[in-house]
Structure formats: C-alpha cells, structure tokens
Design an enzyme around this catalytic site. Structure first.
Site, PDB file in Angstrom:
ATOM      1  N   LYS A 166       0.861  -1.189   0.000  1.00 55.18           N
ATOM      2  CA  LYS A 166       0.000   0.000   0.000  1.00 55.18           C
ATOM      3  C   LYS A 166       0.889   1.227   0.000  1.00 55.18           C
ATOM      4  O   LYS A 166       2.010   1.188   0.498  1.00 55.18           O
ATOM      5  CB  LYS A 166      -0.868   0.004   1.264  1.00 55.18           C
ATOM      6  CG  LYS A 166      -2.081   0.885   1.141  1.00 55.18           C
ATOM      7  CD  LYS A 166      -3.096   0.210   0.259  1.00 55.18           C
ATOM      8  CE  LYS A 166      -4.474   0.758   0.379  1.00 55.18           C
ATOM      9  NZ  LYS A 166      -5.465  -0.247  -0.051  1.00 55.18           N
TER      10      LYS A 166
HETATM   11  N1  GLU Z   1      -7.058   0.063  -3.504  1.00 57.71           N
HETATM   12  C1  GLU Z   1      -7.799  -1.120  -3.824  1.00 57.71           C
HETATM   13  C2  GLU Z   1      -7.851  -2.051  -2.636  1.00 57.71           C
HETATM   14  O1  GLU Z   1      -7.687  -1.654  -1.517  1.00 57.71           O
HETATM   15  C3  GLU Z   1      -7.314  -1.773  -5.099  1.00 57.71           C
HETATM   16  C4  GLU Z   1      -5.916  -2.286  -5.060  1.00 57.71           C
HETATM   17  C5  GLU Z   1      -5.407  -2.767  -6.408  1.00 57.71           C
HETATM   18  O2  GLU Z   1      -6.178  -2.824  -7.356  1.00 57.71           O
HETATM   19  O3  GLU Z   1      -4.223  -3.078  -6.478  1.00 57.71           O
HETATM   20  O4  GLU Z   1      -8.135  -3.222  -2.775  1.00 57.71           O
END
Ligand code: GLU
Length: 410
Positions: free
Chosen positions: A101
């Site tokens: 993240k």
């Molecule tokens: N931000 C989204 C999540 O928390 C998508 C993450 C992604 O597609 O890599 O799942």
C-alpha cells in the site's frame, strides 16, 4: 484502522491454526517500508513538502500489489495496516500477487490539478526503483483514480521504457481495463447478494444503508438497486440523509458528482440525519464504503442491520467486530468483500502483459466466478470451524501465504 488492529485479526487466525510465534512474526512484519519526502513547487511559487509511503508487506505469492491513497490522515502505521490487508486479500481471491500500500499525507482538495500532478510525479521519482510490473504495482485508492495512475505510468516509463503494467486502474484509453472502475463495487454487491441469499432474505425486500458514495459505494448501490433493494440511508464527510421510501440512486450519484463538495448532503427530497442515526438505521444491510475505523464498540452497539458488507478497508475495529459477531451479525470482511477491485487489477495487468484486451463482458464474466469461489471457500471454513467470516478469511489467506512461503524457502 491501525496496524495493531490488523494484527489482532491476523493473530485471531494464526492462534487457531497454531502456526507458532516465529511464523506469526514473519507474517506480521512488512517486507520493506519506504518513507520519502516529496517537495514540489506550488502554483503560487512557494514550496510544498509532503511525506509519502510505499510499504510492501508480503511478496511470497507474487509481485507486491495495492493502492495509493492521498489523505491528510495517512501515516506509516495506517499504510502498514493497509499493506498487510492487501497480502491477505490477494490470497483470499487466489490472484498471484503479494500485498502493498502507498499513501501521501495530503488533503488533495487543497491542491490544484497541476499541483497534484507534480506531487504524483515527484512521488514516482522517489519510488521508481522499488515499483515495476514484476516488482510492485500501485493502483487507485482513497482520493486517487485513473489520472493519477496515468501520471505514474508516464513518469515511470521515462526511467524504464514504456511500462503500462506498472500501475492498474488506468484510463481505458491508456491501457486500462474495461470494468475496472465498477469492479470493487460490483464485488461488494455480489457478496451482499450471496450473503443475503444465505440468510434467507429476499433481495426485493431489502433496505440498505451506505456510508460513502464514492467509486465503491456508488457502484455497489447501483447494482443492488438494479436487483430491487432499496437504499434508505446514506452519508459521507458532508453529512447524512435518509429517505424511508428509497432514494433515486442514479439521481443521488449524479448529485454527488456534480456537487463541488462531492457529498450526498443537500439532495432534494431527503430527510437530514446524522452519523449516530445513520448507523442505527432500521436496515437489513449496512455497507461502510468510506474510511477505516468508523465502527467502534459504541457504534456497533447501535447497529440494527443483520448483514455488514465492508466496502472500505478496515472499517470495523476488533472490539466492535467481536461485539457484532456475538450478536450474530454477519460481516463479510473487506479482504473478501472489496477484493473485486484488485481482482480486476490483475486482469488489467494480464492484458497489459499480453497487449491483448478483453471486452467488458469477458472481464465481468471472469470476475464473478473468482469472487464466488472465494466466498464459498470462506463460508465453508466458517461453517466447518464455527467461525465468523473474517476469521475464516484470514485462515484461508494465512494458509495460502504460508504454503507459498514454505515452498519458496527463506
Ligand atoms: N485500492 C484497492 C484495494 O484496496 C485496489 C488495489 C489494487 O487494485 O491493487 O483493494
């Protein structure tokens, strides 16, 4: 949502599995934590200095994967928690990625579009050696979307050559995937439909409440509305409203998109409500689809819904979770409920790698069985071990990450 909260959910599973203290520590600690300074020139000529993070939690199952958020409350602890959730989420749906993240501590509403572009590009300059199509693949999250991904892709490609697979959630015109924008909300809606069916609740009779009508909440509401459910309470940073007869969902979403504050507040024909009344709404289904940590023990005590489907990441604090489980409220956890987004990100990455693009029907046709399999497996573990869905999902995820780790060796 704090890192400690995520660890409580993780250890809830590892203790049942008896993995031992050393493996538990291996699963807890992030693999790599990057913290960078992002200095940019503001439109008025002054200097803006921001802090950015990219945290790679576990890469045993494949390249690190996860969103990038812009929010004033972003800090290292929160990004750590969210990176860990991504490792478990990708394992639950069985896509070949690890978890990561990113975040920048900034209120993006205070910056112009050009300032946001400079911020995104400078952040990319700072982390470009640590991301890549086979290394770590960012995606949209809170307050980021296709345009941010386009800037990252462009900036990264200046260093490494044309690389569409370095980020997902890109605009369609720039190697994005059909269906990606709706995918997270679609997955939330599908999980809600399956769980309602398991509870024996007829979708035509369902009254539901959604916190946050951003990308996830709006698509989940739209799809549930198409199945005959009634949206009766909504709210976000701008305020809370209700309509006992059911909102005109498309009209409400349009109101949010056209309103400079991007809030549901002020929608014609609705009654004004507040945070407390929203969570205490007389509904069958509650979808938190805004920020983390909103459901604490006090809020949990007021909840009347029989089913909670977590659109946001980490909306429920561990003590609140425990309280709700004891009251037989079914919670479909974030790492399953909102996994449609990253699953479609996987499709986008596959299409980028192959330079061969699928139709929207193909994308949606592949999304549903993956989510259904994950839902069925989590439900099977929950029933067999008499556990709640979150603990069952963590057990499934730890099992998969553990297997990959053991096979690869240290
Ligand atoms: N931000 C989204 C999540 O928390 C998508 C993450 C992604 O597609 O890599 O799942």
């Amino acid at each position: 949502m704090s890192y400690e909260d995520t660890l409580r959910y993780l250890t809830g599973a590892t203790r049942i599995m008896g993995v031992g203290a050393r493996i538990e520590r291996l699963l807890m600690l992030p693999s790599r934590q990057l913290k960078v300074e992002i200095a940019i020139e503001m439109d008025d000529g002054s200097v803006g200095v921001y802090e950015g993070f990219r945290i790679q939690h576990n890469g045993a199952r494949g390249p690190f994967k996860g969103g990038l958020r812009f929010h004033q409350e972003v800090d290292q602890d929160e990004v750590n928690a969210l990176a860990s959730l991504m490792s478990w989420k990708t394992a639950v749906v069985g896509i070949p990625f690890g978890g990561a993240k990113g975040g920048v501590q900034v209120d993006p509403h205070e910056l112009s579009v050009r300032e946001l572009e400079r911020l995104t590009r400078k952040f990319t300059d700072q982390i470009h050696n640590f991301i890549g199509p086979d290394l770590d693949i960012p995606a949209p999250d809170v307050n980021t979307g296709g345009e941010h991904m386009a800037w990252i892709m462009d900036q990264y490609s200046k260093y490494h050559g044309y690389s569409p697979g370095v980020v997902t959630g890109k605009p369609i015109e720039l190697s994005g995937s059909q269906g990606r924008v709706a995918a997270t909300g679609r997955g939330v809606a599908l999980c809600a439909l399956w769980a309602l069916a398991d509870l024996g609740i007829d979708i035509g009779q369902v009254r539901f409440a959604v916190q946050g009508l951003g990308n996830v909440g709006s698509w989940a509401s739209r799809i549930l509305g198409q199945h005959g459910a009634k949206l009766v309470a909504v709210g976000d940073h701008g305020g809370y409203i209700e309509n006992a007869d059911g909102f005109d969902i498309d009209g409400l979403i349009k109101h949010v998109e056209q309103n400079p504050n991007r809030s549901v507040a002020g929608f014609a024909g609705s009654d004004v409500s507040d945070f407390e009344a929203f969570f205490a709404s007389d509904v069958d289904l509650l979808i938190p689809a805004a920020l983390g940590g909103v459901i604490d023990e006090k809020v949990a005590e007021s909840i009347r819904a029989r089913l909670i489907v977590e659109g946001a990441n980490g909306p429920t604090k561990p003590d609140a979770h425990q309280h709700l489980v004891e009251r037989d409220v079914v919670i479909i956890p974030d790492i399953l409920a909102n996994a449609g987004g990253v699953t479609c990100s996987y499709f986008e990455w596959v299409q980028n790698t192959q330079r061969f693009y699928w139709s929207e029907e193909e994308v949606n046709g592949r999304l549903e069985p993956i989510l259904r399999n994950a839902y069925d497996e989590v439900t099977t573990i929950a029933r067999a071990k008499k556990l709640d869905h979150r603990t069952a999902a963590f057990i499934m995820a730890v099992r998969e990450v553990g297997k990959a780790t053991a096979l690869r060796g240290l």
